[in-house]
Design an enzyme around this catalytic site. Structure first.
Site, PDB file in Angstrom:
ATOM      1  N   HIS A 171       1.030  -1.471   0.188  1.00 21.52           N
ATOM      2  CA  HIS A 171      -0.085   0.261   0.233  1.00 21.52           C
ATOM      3  C   HIS A 171       0.862   1.560  -0.001  1.00 21.52           C
ATOM      4  O   HIS A 171       1.415   1.881   0.817  1.00 21.52           O
ATOM      5  CB  HIS A 171      -1.183   0.069   1.447  1.00 21.52           C
ATOM      6  CG  HIS A 171      -2.123   0.581   1.560  1.00 21.52           C
ATOM      7  ND1 HIS A 171      -1.988   2.573   1.219  1.00 21.52           N
ATOM      8  CD2 HIS A 171      -3.052   0.755   1.979  1.00 21.52           C
ATOM      9  CE1 HIS A 171      -2.878   2.952   1.879  1.00 21.52           C
ATOM     10  NE2 HIS A 171      -3.863   2.049   1.430  1.00 21.52           N
ATOM     11  N   GLU A 274      -0.615   1.676  -5.219  1.00 24.37           N
ATOM     12  CA  GLU A 274      -0.451   0.373  -4.477  1.00 24.37           C
ATOM     13  C   GLU A 274      -1.003  -0.675  -5.590  1.00 24.37           C
ATOM     14  O   GLU A 274      -1.381  -0.629  -5.839  1.00 24.37           O
ATOM     15  CB  GLU A 274      -1.808   0.338  -3.281  1.00 24.37           C
ATOM     16  CG  GLU A 274      -1.358   1.552  -2.908  1.00 24.37           C
ATOM     17  CD  GLU A 274      -3.475   1.009  -1.842  1.00 24.37           C
ATOM     18  OE1 GLU A 274      -4.266   0.770  -1.442  1.00 24.37           O
ATOM     19  OE2 GLU A 274      -3.530   2.568  -2.146  1.00 24.37           O
TER      20      GLU A 274
END
Ligand code: TA6
Length: 303
Positions: A171, A274
């Site tokens: 992320h 991400e």
């Protein structure tokens, strides 16, 4: 012996690696080699910053208001989402993005496979896994190669006799000069789930620009993406393998203020791109098989 002293004894001063502990007792691995500087919290094996020596600004963004505290995810860096992405499919009480980012990991090796890069290998001890949330027999490893480029590889092994389904993501928060002037390329023509407002499926045309809250899951996205940053005259390349989705996220001002750990105006200097396996694009790992989520981040000057 404390965890800090054990690490110092075992790896201290190898390949530019140093260890310290913060007020909450969380061990931070500091890597300072000829190619880059990086800091990684052992909790979550969470890389907090990576700054190649060629760059005046870090490439991985860490919020000025980030809290490095027990059981909390750090705002910025490279949170490891595992074994699911976003809210759990059926259990609303389980933590968003899984538990891997908020539990203790172990540093098991420090290597220098290709100088001056430093390789760190982390594993998630079975004692860190909340069994009620994840009863499966599995092993998780994160490799970080810290050099002129940053390579991250998340390896999930299925140690059981039945297929195992996981969602995962790196992320990553990237540092940008001004998010309003950046563009993400590599997603043109893809369908995405737009999570702003009532979820809807839409199609991307051209590059992704940010002029308000963006929270999108791009489906069938396995190719390289780039972040074009004219303010800092650089392009960040995001090459990946073992990822079928790309998530692009910026909370924008109102949500950022509510979050409380994004820093004043922080949202203007960050953008999450991400590399993931999310929504319906999760990974099924056969018995005794493995899944590798691999990314390589590099930077070049825009001319
Ligand atoms: O990846 C985007 C996202 O899932 C957003 O929906 C947003 O909530 C973000 O992650 C941050 O999640 P966190 O749990 O770290 O606050």
């Amino acid at each position: 012996m404390s965890e800090l002293n054990e690490l110092k004894n075992r790896f201290g001063d190898r390949a530019g690696v140093h260890f310290e502990a913060n007020a909450d007792g969380i061990v931070i691995v500091d890597v300072d080699n000829a190619a880059a500087h990086a800091r990684i919290a052992l909790q979550g094996a969470h890389l907090m910053t990576w700054a190649p020596r060629t760059q005046q600004q870090p490439v991985i963004w860490l919020s000025s208001a980030a809290k490095v505290a027990r059981g909390k995810s750090i705002r910025g860096g490279v949170p490891v989402c595992w074994p699911w992405f976003g809210p759990h499919a059926s259990e609303p009480g389980f933590p968003a993005h899984g538990f891997a980012r908020t539990v203790a990991w172990e540093l098991v090796d420090v290597q220098v496979p290709t100088p001056p890069s430093t390789r760190l290998i982390f594993t998630l001890p079975t004692t860190s896994i909340p069994r009620a949330q994840w009863p499966h027999a599995s092993a998780l490893e994160l490799r970080l190669d810290i050099g002129t480029a940053l390579v991250c590889e998340l390896v999930t092994r299925n140690l059981g006799d039945a297929p195992m389904v996981i969602g995962d993501a790196l992320h990553t928060y990237f540092a940008v000069g001004d998010v309003r002037k950046t563009e993400v390329r590599g997603l043109d023509g893809l369908t995405y789930i737009d999570k702003v407002g009532a979820p809807a499926n839409r199609q991307q045309t051209g590059g992704v620009t940010v002029a308000g809250e963006v929270d999108r899951i791009y489906l069938g996205s396995s190719a390289e993406c780039t972040i074009e940053d004219p303010t800092w005259q650089r392009r960040i390349r995001i090459a990946k393998r073992g990822s079928n989705t790309t998530v692009v996220w910026n909370p924008w001002q109102e949500k950022a203020t509510k979050m409380g750990d994004l820093g004043a105006e922080g949202y203007l200097g960050m953008l999450c791109v991400e590399s993931a396996n999310a929504a319906d694009d999760v990974a099924t790992i056969p018995p005794r098989g493995e899944h590798r989520l691999w990314v390589r981040y590099s930077v070049e000057t825009l001319v």
